[in-house]
Design a protein around this motif. Structure first.
Motif, mmCIF file in Angstrom:
data_model
loop_
_atom_site.group_PDB
_atom_site.id
_atom_site.type_symbol
_atom_site.label_atom_id
_atom_site.label_comp_id
_atom_site.label_asym_id
_atom_site.label_seq_id
_atom_site.Cartn_x
_atom_site.Cartn_y
_atom_site.Cartn_z
ATOM 1 N N VAL A 144 0.799 -1.405 -0.122
ATOM 2 C CA VAL A 144 -0.210 0.097 0.053
ATOM 3 C C VAL A 144 0.756 1.308 -0.072
ATOM 4 C CG1 VAL A 144 -1.825 -1.183 1.067
ATOM 5 C CG2 VAL A 144 -0.261 -0.022 2.517
ATOM 6 N N GLU A 145 2.017 1.240 0.505
ATOM 7 C CA GLU A 145 2.914 2.310 0.447
ATOM 8 C C GLU A 145 3.300 2.790 -0.920
ATOM 9 O OE1 GLU A 145 4.096 4.289 2.762
ATOM 10 O OE2 GLU A 145 2.747 3.195 4.346
ATOM 11 N N THR A 146 3.517 1.686 -1.798
ATOM 12 C CA THR A 146 3.715 2.221 -3.363
ATOM 13 C C THR A 146 2.236 2.320 -4.131
ATOM 14 O OG1 THR A 146 5.732 0.844 -2.965
ATOM 15 C CG2 THR A 146 4.942 1.201 -5.465
ATOM 16 N N HIS A 147 1.565 1.459 -3.728
ATOM 17 C CA HIS A 147 0.175 1.393 -4.708
ATOM 18 C C HIS A 147 -1.100 1.682 -3.690
ATOM 19 C CE1 HIS A 147 2.638 -0.441 -7.787
ATOM 20 N NE2 HIS A 147 3.114 -1.053 -6.940
ATOM 21 N N PRO A 148 -1.210 3.108 -3.246
ATOM 22 C CA PRO A 148 -2.287 3.143 -2.306
ATOM 23 C C PRO A 148 -3.679 2.851 -2.514
ATOM 24 C CG PRO A 148 -1.163 5.352 -3.196
ATOM 25 C CD PRO A 148 -0.482 3.990 -3.712
ATOM 26 N N GLU A 149 -3.946 2.976 -3.993
ATOM 27 C CA GLU A 149 -5.324 2.867 -4.400
ATOM 28 C C GLU A 149 -5.564 1.606 -5.457
ATOM 29 O OE1 GLU A 149 -6.859 7.565 -4.354
ATOM 30 O OE2 GLU A 149 -6.209 6.555 -6.283
ATOM 31 N N ILE A 150 -6.725 1.256 -5.428
ATOM 32 C CA ILE A 150 -7.165 0.126 -6.466
ATOM 33 C C ILE A 150 -8.200 1.087 -7.061
ATOM 34 C CG2 ILE A 150 -8.095 -2.232 -6.531
ATOM 35 C CD1 ILE A 150 -7.030 -2.812 -3.874
ATOM 36 N N THR A 151 -8.172 0.751 -8.642
ATOM 37 C CA THR A 151 -9.342 1.412 -9.276
ATOM 38 C C THR A 151 -9.744 0.328 -10.320
ATOM 39 O OG1 THR A 151 -7.656 1.965 -10.925
ATOM 40 C CG2 THR A 151 -7.883 3.684 -9.239
ATOM 41 N N TYR A 152 -10.855 0.811 -10.680
ATOM 42 C CA TYR A 152 -11.746 -0.103 -11.514
ATOM 43 C C TYR A 152 -12.424 0.866 -12.548
ATOM 44 C CZ TYR A 152 -14.577 -3.604 -13.970
ATOM 45 O OH TYR A 152 -15.246 -4.348 -14.805
ATOM 46 N N ARG A 153 -12.335 0.761 -13.701
ATOM 47 C CA ARG A 153 -12.955 1.704 -14.834
ATOM 48 C C ARG A 153 -13.716 0.808 -15.743
ATOM 49 N NH1 ARG A 153 -8.522 4.806 -13.453
ATOM 50 N NH2 ARG A 153 -9.099 6.655 -12.550
ATOM 51 N N SER A 154 -14.875 0.773 -16.142
ATOM 52 C CA SER A 154 -15.549 0.237 -16.954
ATOM 53 C C SER A 154 -15.429 0.384 -18.456
ATOM 54 C CB SER A 154 -17.102 -0.149 -16.861
ATOM 55 O OG SER A 154 -17.548 1.391 -17.054
ATOM 56 N N GLU A 177 -11.315 -2.316 -16.573
ATOM 57 C CA GLU A 177 -9.905 -2.549 -16.197
ATOM 58 C C GLU A 177 -9.595 -2.276 -14.540
ATOM 59 O OE1 GLU A 177 -8.174 0.195 -18.655
ATOM 60 O OE2 GLU A 177 -7.883 -1.274 -20.537
ATOM 61 N N LEU A 178 -8.952 -3.363 -14.082
ATOM 62 C CA LEU A 178 -8.827 -3.164 -12.778
ATOM 63 C C LEU A 178 -7.206 -3.025 -12.545
ATOM 64 C CD1 LEU A 178 -9.688 -3.728 -9.936
ATOM 65 C CD2 LEU A 178 -8.856 -6.157 -10.055
ATOM 66 N N GLU A 202 -7.859 -6.667 -17.442
ATOM 67 C CA GLU A 202 -9.020 -6.690 -17.743
ATOM 68 C C GLU A 202 -9.838 -7.465 -16.748
ATOM 69 O OE1 GLU A 202 -9.813 -7.684 -21.710
ATOM 70 O OE2 GLU A 202 -8.873 -5.778 -22.548
ATOM 71 N N VAL A 203 -10.929 -7.047 -16.416
ATOM 72 C CA VAL A 203 -11.691 -8.024 -15.462
ATOM 73 C C VAL A 203 -13.156 -7.828 -15.573
ATOM 74 C CG1 VAL A 203 -12.551 -8.190 -12.988
ATOM 75 C CG2 VAL A 203 -9.888 -8.046 -13.459
ATOM 76 N N ASP A 204 -14.122 -8.762 -15.876
ATOM 77 C CA ASP A 204 -15.521 -8.642 -16.005
ATOM 78 C C ASP A 204 -16.155 -8.967 -14.734
ATOM 79 O OD1 ASP A 204 -15.017 -8.487 -18.518
ATOM 80 O OD2 ASP A 204 -15.385 -10.486 -19.056
ATOM 81 N N LEU A 205 -17.040 -8.008 -14.562
ATOM 82 C CA LEU A 205 -17.959 -8.255 -13.121
ATOM 83 C C LEU A 205 -19.259 -8.838 -13.608
ATOM 84 C CD1 LEU A 205 -17.524 -4.841 -11.357
ATOM 85 C CD2 LEU A 205 -16.285 -6.869 -10.816
ATOM 86 N N LEU A 225 -10.688 -13.298 -9.022
ATOM 87 C CA LEU A 225 -9.280 -12.950 -9.419
ATOM 88 C C LEU A 225 -8.350 -14.050 -8.899
ATOM 89 C CD1 LEU A 225 -9.592 -9.245 -7.850
ATOM 90 C CD2 LEU A 225 -10.127 -9.923 -10.126
ATOM 91 N N HIS A 226 -7.053 -13.819 -9.612
ATOM 92 C CA HIS A 226 -6.030 -14.509 -9.433
ATOM 93 C C HIS A 226 -4.909 -13.687 -9.016
ATOM 94 C CE1 HIS A 226 -7.898 -18.253 -10.973
ATOM 95 N NE2 HIS A 226 -8.392 -17.410 -11.923
ATOM 96 N N ARG A 227 -4.166 -14.123 -7.860
ATOM 97 C CA ARG A 227 -3.356 -13.259 -7.257
ATOM 98 C C ARG A 227 -2.054 -13.142 -8.120
ATOM 99 N NH1 ARG A 227 -0.575 -14.603 -2.959
ATOM 100 N NH2 ARG A 227 -1.182 -16.689 -2.507
ATOM 101 N N GLU A 228 -1.454 -14.123 -8.910
ATOM 102 C CA GLU A 228 -0.358 -13.989 -9.889
ATOM 103 C C GLU A 228 -0.651 -12.935 -10.761
ATOM 104 O OE1 GLU A 228 -2.706 -18.100 -10.906
ATOM 105 O OE2 GLU A 228 -2.196 -16.919 -8.945
ATOM 106 N N ASP A 229 -2.093 -12.841 -11.289
ATOM 107 C CA ASP A 229 -2.212 -11.703 -12.371
ATOM 108 C C ASP A 229 -1.801 -10.549 -11.944
ATOM 109 O OD1 ASP A 229 -3.056 -13.782 -13.996
ATOM 110 O OD2 ASP A 229 -5.245 -13.390 -13.727
ATOM 111 N N PHE A 230 -1.760 -10.294 -10.832
ATOM 112 C CA PHE A 230 -1.446 -9.033 -10.147
ATOM 113 C C PHE A 230 -0.105 -8.856 -9.238
ATOM 114 C CE2 PHE A 230 -6.027 -9.149 -10.833
ATOM 115 C CZ PHE A 230 -6.259 -7.978 -11.715
#
Length: 273
Positions: free
Chosen positions: A169-179, A195-196, A204-207, A232-237
């Motif tokens: 979280v220090e390096t990547h404080p935000e998680i964003t999703y835009r359709s 896109e997550l 690319e992530v579908d809801l 989601l799969h952790r290794e993808d991120f």
């Protein structure tokens, strides 16, 4: 004298600026009127007694037709006319909606030791939904989650999840999703394409989205409810940390099941507290 009508959606909300056209038995148009912002039509044009056909149209909705009988008074009271979304689709009224974090939840579940689950949630998030008026498939969703707000009910585990082994979280404080798009899979079910951005990686992530309906709230506003799920799969991120125990069992599973329960308030901002 004249024509009165109320134009509504299936769940009772006004369809503003719908157009009402009235034709006589020869097919000749004798009246054309537009509904106001409340979906009401009040036209004072005097109509001759007889039978008429009333056609109601609105952008994004399937046309509706009904018959009307004008009495000697020259008045036709149509009552409520219900319009269905084009193609049978159901979503809230068009325009901006603001996610209400106080009445929403963003949760994730991971397998633990191969036999049980760890449940977590994010407590700090927000976002907007824009329902397109002409083509529902062009509707948009944007959301921002503060990664450091992860809460699994265990302080030591949460500290580890915030570290570089996981969310960093220090390096990547935000998680964003835009359709990026919307596909209908049922009258009230959709696939949201988007896109997550998580842990510095964009995928690319579908809801899988279900629209649960709209209703008035005690504060004079209108709310819409949605439920969405994703896997989601952790290794993808690039979150590859794991501890492998004896017999090759992973301490934490690599698959995350995400569930979003969302309440959104009509308008581009939340009501004042």
């Amino acid at each position: 004298m004249g024509l009165t009508a109320k134009i509504r959606t299936r769940d009772g909300w006004a369809v503003s600026h719908a157009v009402v056209t009235v034709t006589d038995m020869t097919g000749t148009q004798v009246l054309r009127a537009e509904a106001d912002a409340e979906g009401a039509v009040r036209d004072t044009t005097e109509l001759a007694p007889g039978a008429y056909t009333v056609i109601v149209t609105a952008v994004g909705y399937a046309p509706a037709a009904c018959s009307a009988i004008v009495t000697a008074s020259g008045r036709a009271e149509i009552g409520a006319v219900t319009l269905a979304r084009q193609g049978g689709t159901e979503l809230p009224p068009p325009g901006p909606w603001t996610i209400d974090p106080a009445h929403s939840s963003v949760a994730a579940v991971a397998q633990h030791l191969g036999i049980s689950s760890v449940h977590g949630r994010f407590t700090d998030f927000g976002g907007t939904i824009e329902i397109a008026p002409d083509d529902v498939a062009k509707s948009r969703v944007e959301a921002v989650i503060k990664a450091g707000s992860i809460d699994t009910g265990n302080g030591m585990r949460d500290t580890h999840l915030r570290s570089g082994d996981f969310l960093d979280v220090e390096t990547h404080p935000e998680i964003t999703y835009r359709s990026t798009g919307l596909t209908q899979v049922g009258p009230d079910r959709w696939t949201v394409h988007g896109e997550l951005s998580l842990h510095g990686v964009v995928r690319e992530v579908d809801l899988d989205l279900a629209y649960l309906g709209t209703g008035a709230d005690p504060w004079g506003g209108t709310r819409a409810a949605f439920r969405a799920t994703a896997e989601l799969h952790r290794e993808d991120f690039a979150m590859n940390y794991n501890q492998v125990l004896q017999a090759g069992i992973a301490a934490i599973g690599t698959t995350l099941k995400v569930q979003l329960d969302i309440q959104a308030v009509q308008g581009d901002s939340l009501p004042a507290a």
